[in-house]
Design an enzyme around this catalytic site. Structure first.
Site, PDB file in Angstrom:
ATOM      1  N   GLU A 226       0.881  -1.176   0.000  1.00 42.50           N
ATOM      2  CA  GLU A 226       0.000   0.000   0.000  1.00 42.50           C
ATOM      3  C   GLU A 226       0.912   1.218   0.000  1.00 42.50           C
ATOM      4  OE1 GLU A 226      -3.217  -0.175  -0.255  1.00 42.50           O
ATOM      5  OE2 GLU A 226      -3.637  -2.258   0.261  1.00 42.50           O
ATOM      6  N   CYS A 260      -2.079   9.411   2.278  1.00 43.90           N
ATOM      7  CA  CYS A 260      -1.600   8.784   1.032  1.00 43.90           C
ATOM      8  C   CYS A 260      -2.443   9.200  -0.169  1.00 43.90           C
ATOM      9  CB  CYS A 260      -1.617   7.275   1.186  1.00 43.90           C
ATOM     10  SG  CYS A 260      -3.202   6.612   1.706  1.00 43.90           S
TER      11      CYS A 260
HETATM   12  P1  NAD Z   1       8.116   4.565   5.195  1.00 44.81           P
HETATM   13  O1  NAD Z   1       8.206   3.820   3.911  1.00 44.81           O
HETATM   14  O2  NAD Z   1       9.246   5.450   5.572  1.00 44.81           O
HETATM   15  O3  NAD Z   1       7.955   3.560   6.432  1.00 44.81           O
HETATM   16  C1  NAD Z   1       6.875   2.660   6.592  1.00 44.81           C
HETATM   17  C2  NAD Z   1       7.262   1.559   7.545  1.00 44.81           C
HETATM   18  O4  NAD Z   1       8.354   0.839   6.995  1.00 44.81           O
HETATM   19  C3  NAD Z   1       7.700   1.985   8.937  1.00 44.81           C
HETATM   20  O5  NAD Z   1       7.116   1.104   9.881  1.00 44.81           O
HETATM   21  C4  NAD Z   1       9.205   1.811   8.916  1.00 44.81           C
HETATM   22  O6  NAD Z   1       9.761   1.430  10.151  1.00 44.81           O
HETATM   23  C5  NAD Z   1       9.387   0.657   7.955  1.00 44.81           C
HETATM   24  N1  NAD Z   1      10.654   0.675   7.224  1.00 44.81           N
HETATM   25  C6  NAD Z   1      11.379   1.745   6.828  1.00 44.81           C
HETATM   26  N2  NAD Z   1      12.459   1.343   6.119  1.00 44.81           N
HETATM   27  C7  NAD Z   1      12.395  -0.002   6.076  1.00 44.81           C
HETATM   28  C8  NAD Z   1      13.207  -1.010   5.476  1.00 44.81           C
HETATM   29  N3  NAD Z   1      14.310  -0.722   4.789  1.00 44.81           N
HETATM   30  N4  NAD Z   1      12.824  -2.308   5.608  1.00 44.81           N
HETATM   31  C9  NAD Z   1      11.709  -2.628   6.280  1.00 44.81           C
HETATM   32  N5  NAD Z   1      10.896  -1.723   6.866  1.00 44.81           N
HETATM   33  C10 NAD Z   1      11.239  -0.431   6.770  1.00 44.81           C
HETATM   34  O7  NAD Z   1       6.737   5.361   5.122  1.00 44.81           O
HETATM   35  P2  NAD Z   1       6.168   6.446   6.118  1.00 44.81           P
HETATM   36  O8  NAD Z   1       6.992   7.691   6.035  1.00 44.81           O
HETATM   37  O9  NAD Z   1       5.904   5.858   7.459  1.00 44.81           O
HETATM   38  O10 NAD Z   1       4.720   6.730   5.462  1.00 44.81           O
HETATM   39  C11 NAD Z   1       4.524   7.629   4.410  1.00 44.81           C
HETATM   40  C12 NAD Z   1       4.328   6.898   3.100  1.00 44.81           C
HETATM   41  O11 NAD Z   1       3.331   5.901   3.235  1.00 44.81           O
HETATM   42  C13 NAD Z   1       3.814   7.829   1.996  1.00 44.81           C
HETATM   43  O12 NAD Z   1       4.450   7.494   0.783  1.00 44.81           O
HETATM   44  C14 NAD Z   1       2.330   7.495   1.914  1.00 44.81           C
HETATM   45  O13 NAD Z   1       1.733   7.772   0.673  1.00 44.81           O
HETATM   46  C15 NAD Z   1       2.343   6.034   2.211  1.00 44.81           C
HETATM   47  N6  NAD Z   1       1.042   5.591   2.718  1.00 44.81           N
HETATM   48  C16 NAD Z   1       0.299   4.758   1.939  1.00 44.81           C
HETATM   49  C17 NAD Z   1      -0.949   4.350   2.377  1.00 44.81           C
HETATM   50  C18 NAD Z   1      -1.795   3.438   1.547  1.00 44.81           C
HETATM   51  O14 NAD Z   1      -2.766   2.937   2.069  1.00 44.81           O
HETATM   52  N7  NAD Z   1      -1.486   3.203   0.293  1.00 44.81           N
HETATM   53  C19 NAD Z   1      -1.434   4.774   3.620  1.00 44.81           C
HETATM   54  C20 NAD Z   1      -0.642   5.617   4.389  1.00 44.81           C
HETATM   55  C21 NAD Z   1       0.599   6.026   3.931  1.00 44.81           C
END
Ligand code: NAD
Length: 482
Positions: A226, A260
């Site tokens: 997502e 998002c």
């Molecule tokens: P992010 O990708 O930085 O992190 C998300 C999660 O991944 C966190 O729990 C983090 O600890 C983990 N993570 C980070 N690096 C990792 C790695 N290398 N390996 C494994 N896990 C890792 O995202 P964010 O800043 O928390 O959220 C914002 C993003 O999420 C935006 O792009 C937004 O559009 C998207 N988002 C999408 C939806 C959807 O339903 N499609 C909903 C909410 C947010």
């Protein structure tokens, strides 16, 4: 892992998670079918958890954001999650119902039977974000539990207080054999993504999504991603421009733009630009008359994200484009609570046109021909959401038929994501797979085809068994038809 530590659903390390997954696997194999009552009970336990602890969770989210109205957290995260969980609880019986399939001839005449058995996959790992820290864990959890799975949640480290409360309350209230939580930063996330789950759900950025898919591929773990993207909104000249501006302003202000599906790029007919802008800002000003100290303005979550957004605006300023601010008077920034900045017609190469904004800024692009708008949208990555405001059904159909996006809302924004009855998910760079509704149940089920053989076997009589008779090949060839 000791028996005592297994009594708690609060995991302390990837090693403990690894042990728990072994216990989950054993229990899944021994339990066999996961019946309706077990599924409902697991869903109800998650509902009870959120009902019992909603205040504590909202306080934690307020503290983590440095300002997020508890009423908004209730609406977005608690009620959003409860909506998914209750919908799953109330529909799981219908989703689990038998699914007989038509047997091919002539076996249909010989008493053979076939059906699809929807089996739980096993244990689903769910990685959540900070922007909707409870919703991005519990809404997919609803689908995973409805399909009879166990689950392990990994909250975002960017909201540490929320993660801590969640780990504690899940540890106290839920059975770790049903739902457990592991907290930690990127290293824990990396270890989590490399675990042999039966399915992995990741909500987050497209870049991290690629890493997750790579890590999951080591164990051939199927993924639901997502992700985000730059969701466009097209304002047609055929609609009510003021109402379109009003509804978009409401959407853009939600969660301080940290959603998002927040509108990133707004396409407005060139001659309607000023009318749109003044209606948009009037609504924004009505919703948020002040910024400093206004509890209704959701803060940008941390300094890193604030610097990222300031960087987009500085880059735009450096290229000499106009930036309009709403509300206008809020020219003095107040910590991480900020007015909305609307960047008008920035160059295609600017940072704000390239990256997902995810904060209190938006791009307004003027157009003369809607076909060019569609071409421009199609030249970028597939967005998570697309919005069209207009009253011309032919034009609306043109937009729907010539664009791709995770979901669409017409004449409003954000709404499709609230549909518990319909799938929510992305396409291309905005993700893959879904949750919500029956599609969510199917996502986390293995649809196993079962065929029960016919009581009689006439293949010998039909002459289709070896040793093949002379006429066998001719008989087969006669069936090669159009
Ligand atoms: P992010 O990708 O930085 O992190 C998300 C999660 O991944 C966190 O729990 C983090 O600890 C983990 N993570 C980070 N690096 C990792 C790695 N290398 N390996 C494994 N896990 C890792 O995202 P964010 O800043 O928390 O959220 C914002 C993003 O999420 C935006 O792009 C937004 O559009 C998207 N988002 C999408 C939806 C959807 O339903 N499609 C909903 C909410 C947010």
């Amino acid at each position: 892992m000791t028996k005592e530590s297994l009594m708690s659903a609060q995991l302390t390390s990837p090693d403990a998670l690894s042990e728990l997954l072994k216990h989950h696997r054993k229990a899944t194999d021994e339990q066999g079918v996961v019946g309706l009552e077990d599924r409902k009970q697991r869903l109800q336990a998650a509902i009870d958890l959120l009902v019992d602890h909603h205040e504590e969770l909202c306080e934690a989210m307020d503290a983590d954001f440095g300002g997020r109205h508890p009423g908004f957290s209730l609406m977005n995260d608690i009620l959003g999650s409860l909506g998914s969980l209750k919908h799953a609880r109330d529909h799981v019986e219908q989703w689990m119902a038998g699914d007989p399939r038509q047997v091919f001839p002539p076996y249909d005449q010989l008493g053979a039977e076939a059906w699809v058995q929807y089996q739980p996959k096993g244990t689903v790992g769910i990685i959540g974000t900070w922007n909707a820290p409870i919703f991005t864990l519990f809404s997919p959890l609803a689908s995973a539990l409805s399909a009879g799975n166990r689950a392990v949640l990994k909250p975002s480290e960017v909201v540490p207080k929320t993660a801590e409360v969640l780990a504690r309350i899940v540890g106290e209230a839920l059975d770790p054999m049903d739902v457990a939580v592991i907290t930690g930063g990127v290293e824990v996330g990396q270890a989590f993504a490399g675990m042999p789950f039966d399915h992995l759900v990741f909500t987050g950025s497209t870049e991290v999504g690629k890493k997750i898919m790579r890590a999951a591929s080591e164990n051939l773990v199927p993924v639901t991603l997502e992700l985000g993207g730059k969701s466009p909104a097209i304002i047609s000249r055929t609609g009510d421009i003021k109402e379109a501006a009003r509804r978009l302003a409401i959407a853009k202000g939600t969660n301080g733009g940290q959603l998002c599906i927040s509108p990133d790029l707004v396409y407005v007919p060139v001659d309607l630009r000023d009318e749109f802008l003044s209606a948009f800002c009037a609504t924004y000003q009505e919703l948020y008359p002040t910024v400093a100290g206004n509890p209704d303005v959701v803060s940008v979550v941390n300094d890193r994200h604030m610097a990222r957004i300031d960087g987009y605006l500085q880059d735009a300023r450096d290229s000499g484009v106009d930036i309009v601010q709403c509300p206008e008077e809020a020219s003095v920034a107040s910590g991480r609570k900020r007015p909305l900045s609307i960047v008008i017609n920035p160059p295609l190469t600017s940072a704000i046109m390239r990256d997902e904004i995810f904060g209190p800024a938006m791009v307004l692009l003027t157009y003369s021909d809607i076909k060019h708008v569609v071409q421009e949208i199609n030249s970028g990555e597939r967005p998570l959401a697309l919005y069209y405001f207009g009253e011309d059904r032919a034009e609306e159909r043109f937009v729907l038929e010539h664009t791709r996006s995770g979901g669409v809302t017409l004449n409003d924004a954000l709404m499709h994501a609230a549909m518990e009855e319909a799938p929510f998910g992305g396409v291309g760079a905005s993700g893959m797979g879904h949750y919500h509704g029956r599609e969510g149940f199917l996502q986390f089920s293995h649809p196993r085809t079962v065929f029960r053989g016919a009581p009689v076997d006439l293949r010998g009589e039909w002459g289709v068994l070896p040793p093949f008779a002379e006429q066998f090949a001719a008989g087969m060839a006669a069936q090669v038809t159009r």
